[in-house]
Design a protein around this motif. Structure first.
Motif, PDB file in Angstrom:
ATOM      1  N   ARG A  38      -0.915   4.300   0.511  1.00  0.00           N
ATOM      2  CA  ARG A  38      -1.979   5.049   1.404  1.00  0.00           C
ATOM      3  C   ARG A  38      -3.074   4.328   2.085  1.00  0.00           C
ATOM      4  O   ARG A  38      -3.542   3.420   1.689  1.00  0.00           O
ATOM      5  N   THR A  39      -3.284   4.735   3.213  1.00  0.00           N
ATOM      6  CA  THR A  39      -4.493   4.373   3.938  1.00  0.00           C
ATOM      7  C   THR A  39      -5.573   5.268   4.430  1.00  0.00           C
ATOM      8  O   THR A  39      -5.150   6.333   4.768  1.00  0.00           O
ATOM      9  N   SER A  56      -3.335   8.507   5.834  1.00  0.00           N
ATOM     10  CA  SER A  56      -1.933   8.226   5.890  1.00  0.00           C
ATOM     11  C   SER A  56      -1.217   8.000   4.608  1.00  0.00           C
ATOM     12  O   SER A  56      -1.665   7.051   3.992  1.00  0.00           O
ATOM     13  N   ASP A  57      -0.174   8.766   4.282  1.00  0.00           N
ATOM     14  CA  ASP A  57       0.781   8.542   3.088  1.00  0.00           C
ATOM     15  C   ASP A  57       1.987   7.573   3.649  1.00  0.00           C
ATOM     16  O   ASP A  57       2.558   8.445   4.278  1.00  0.00           O
ATOM     17  N   HIS A  58       2.236   6.295   3.515  1.00  0.00           N
ATOM     18  CA  HIS A  58       3.149   5.739   4.056  1.00  0.00           C
ATOM     19  C   HIS A  58       4.409   5.964   3.326  1.00  0.00           C
ATOM     20  O   HIS A  58       5.519   5.506   4.101  1.00  0.00           O
ATOM     21  N   ARG A  59       4.680   6.607   2.329  1.00  0.00           N
ATOM     22  CA  ARG A  59       6.100   6.757   1.484  1.00  0.00           C
ATOM     23  C   ARG A  59       6.533   7.888   2.246  1.00  0.00           C
ATOM     24  O   ARG A  59       8.060   7.908   2.482  1.00  0.00           O
ATOM     25  N   THR A 118       0.522  12.070   7.807  1.00  0.00           N
ATOM     26  CA  THR A 118      -0.863  11.843   8.519  1.00  0.00           C
ATOM     27  C   THR A 118      -1.583  12.917   8.635  1.00  0.00           C
ATOM     28  O   THR A 118      -1.092  13.940   9.014  1.00  0.00           O
ATOM     29  N   ARG A 125       0.819  -1.271   0.014  1.00  0.00           N
ATOM     30  CA  ARG A 125      -0.006  -0.202   0.154  1.00  0.00           C
ATOM     31  C   ARG A 125       0.981   1.148   0.149  1.00  0.00           C
ATOM     32  O   ARG A 125       1.928   1.307   0.527  1.00  0.00           O
ATOM     33  N   GLY A 172       5.573   9.305   5.532  1.00  0.00           N
ATOM     34  CA  GLY A 172       5.009   9.304   6.749  1.00  0.00           C
ATOM     35  C   GLY A 172       3.883  10.521   7.078  1.00  0.00           C
ATOM     36  O   GLY A 172       3.897  10.923   8.269  1.00  0.00           O
TER      37      GLY A 172
END
Length: 367
Positions: A313-314, A323-326, A330, A311, A328
């Motif tokens: 993004r959550t 939240s974009d995980h690339r 939020t 993923r 950090g």
């Protein structure tokens, strides 16, 4: 980038800018609308560089004059101080503009959303993502056109492709791609599905693929002999026939195995035209990916499998969190983001990429 290299690059770009300015002043160029648009886009892309370089040159000349005047009249000292403070800012701005940029930034895009694991809930989420992007496009005054779609039984989308375009020439060469290129990847949703009777939170995913739309002429040539074109009857949710003629079109590019299809229009010719637009975009993206791989670029493809474990993004509904995980990122404004207010996360992604480019690193991975 060394000062010598930067100076050479600036001289080259300013010469190109002047040549483009000359071409656009020729009324004859507008007889070819595709060429005029392509030329105008490049001119708009170089305009900030030309303006900043001109402002910097003027500021340096003014500083020299102010210093000479200040030697005779101290009243000019304040002006010299202001110019001395402004020049480093202009130099930094010019260095940023001269940093290598994505050559596709001025382009329009074709954005595809595919439901993944999660069944009907994933299809409903794909529909939410589509509305989010359509509203974001509307906020920016962009034009949208649904090229193809396959709806689910509950009104979601199993698969949908939409073209998103700027109106006219994008300002500063920053077109749709410059904003939406970060969206390619797997998007995960956590919420209580409409199909859940027990009120339990489920996790599902949808995949997004963004490709720059190929220029109408010159960017890529497709040999008709490399294509297999199949026609079939369009079908809607639950297997219902959308129309009673074989108007849907599926095109297979034999050398690459890329398959595109379109069934939204009642005209077979219109469906074929839309499918070809999608195919050209995919072929250009593939060529660029292969060139990057040959140059040792290890970027991953945007969507390998539409699986919630990969993923970018959550979207967490219970916490109203995106939240974009690339990078950090939020924020607790999921409702606003789904309503098209995506600039917060997109600005954060663009800033991360800008810092990477200025540091001479590879661009931020887009998935």
């Amino acid at each position: 980038m060394s000062s010598d290299t930067s100076g050479q690059r600036l001289a080259t770009l300013l010469a190109e800018y002047q040549e483009l300015e000359r071409k656009l002043a020729d009324p004859g160029i507008h007889a070819d609308q595709a060429l005029a648009r392509k030329t105008g886009r490049r001119f708009a892309e170089l305009s900030p560089i030309a303006k900043t370089a001109a402002d910097l040159g003027q500021a340096r000349d003014d500083l020299t004059a102010a210093r000479e005047l200040a030697a005779e009249d101290p009243a000019f000292g304040g002006e010299a101080d202001e110019l001395e403070a402004r020049i480093p800012q202009l130099e930094e701005r010019l260095a940023e503009l001269l940093a290598p940029r994505d050559p596709s930034d001025a382009k329009d895009v074709i954005l595809e959303i595919k439901a993944g694991e999660g069944g009907e809930e994933s299809a409903l989420f794909a529909g939410d993502l589509l509305r989010m992007y359509l509203r974001y496009a509307e906020r920016h005054g962009w034009l949208t056109e649904v090229l193809d779609s396959q709806e689910s039984d509950l009104g979601g989308f199993k698969d949908v492709a939409v073209a998103i375009k700027t109106r006219g020439i994008p300002d500063g060469g920053n077109g749709v791609w410059s904003r939406l290129k970060w969206e390619g990847g797997v998007h995960r949703v956590q919420r209580v599905p409409a199909t859940e009777s027990q009120g339990r939170i489920h996790t599902s995913a949808a995949g997004v693929l963004v490709t720059p739309e190929a220029e109408e002429t010159g960017e890529i040539e497709v040999d008709p002999n490399d294509l297999r074109v199949d026609v079939f009857r369009s079908s809607g949710p639950g297997g219902q026939s959308v129309n009673t003629t074989d108007s849907a079109v599926r095109i297979t590019h034999l050398p690459t195995g890329i398959v595109v299809s379109c069934q939204n229009e009642r005209s077979q010719l219109q469906n074929k035209d839309r499918a070809m637009r999608m195919l050209r975009a995919k072929l250009v993206a593939l060529a660029e990916e292969q060139a990057a791989a040959a140059a040792g670029d290890a970027r991953r493809s945007q969507v390998r499998t539409v699986d919630r474990s990969e993923r970018i993004r959550t979207y967490n509904f219970p916490q109203n969190r995106i939240s974009d995980h690339r990078i950090g990122y939020t924020a607790y404004n999921l409702d606003l983001a789904l309503g098209g207010e995506l600039d917060g996360v997109l600005d954060a992604l663009a800033e991360a990429d800008r810092k990477a480019r200025l540091a001479g690193e590879d661009q931020l991975s887009r998935g």
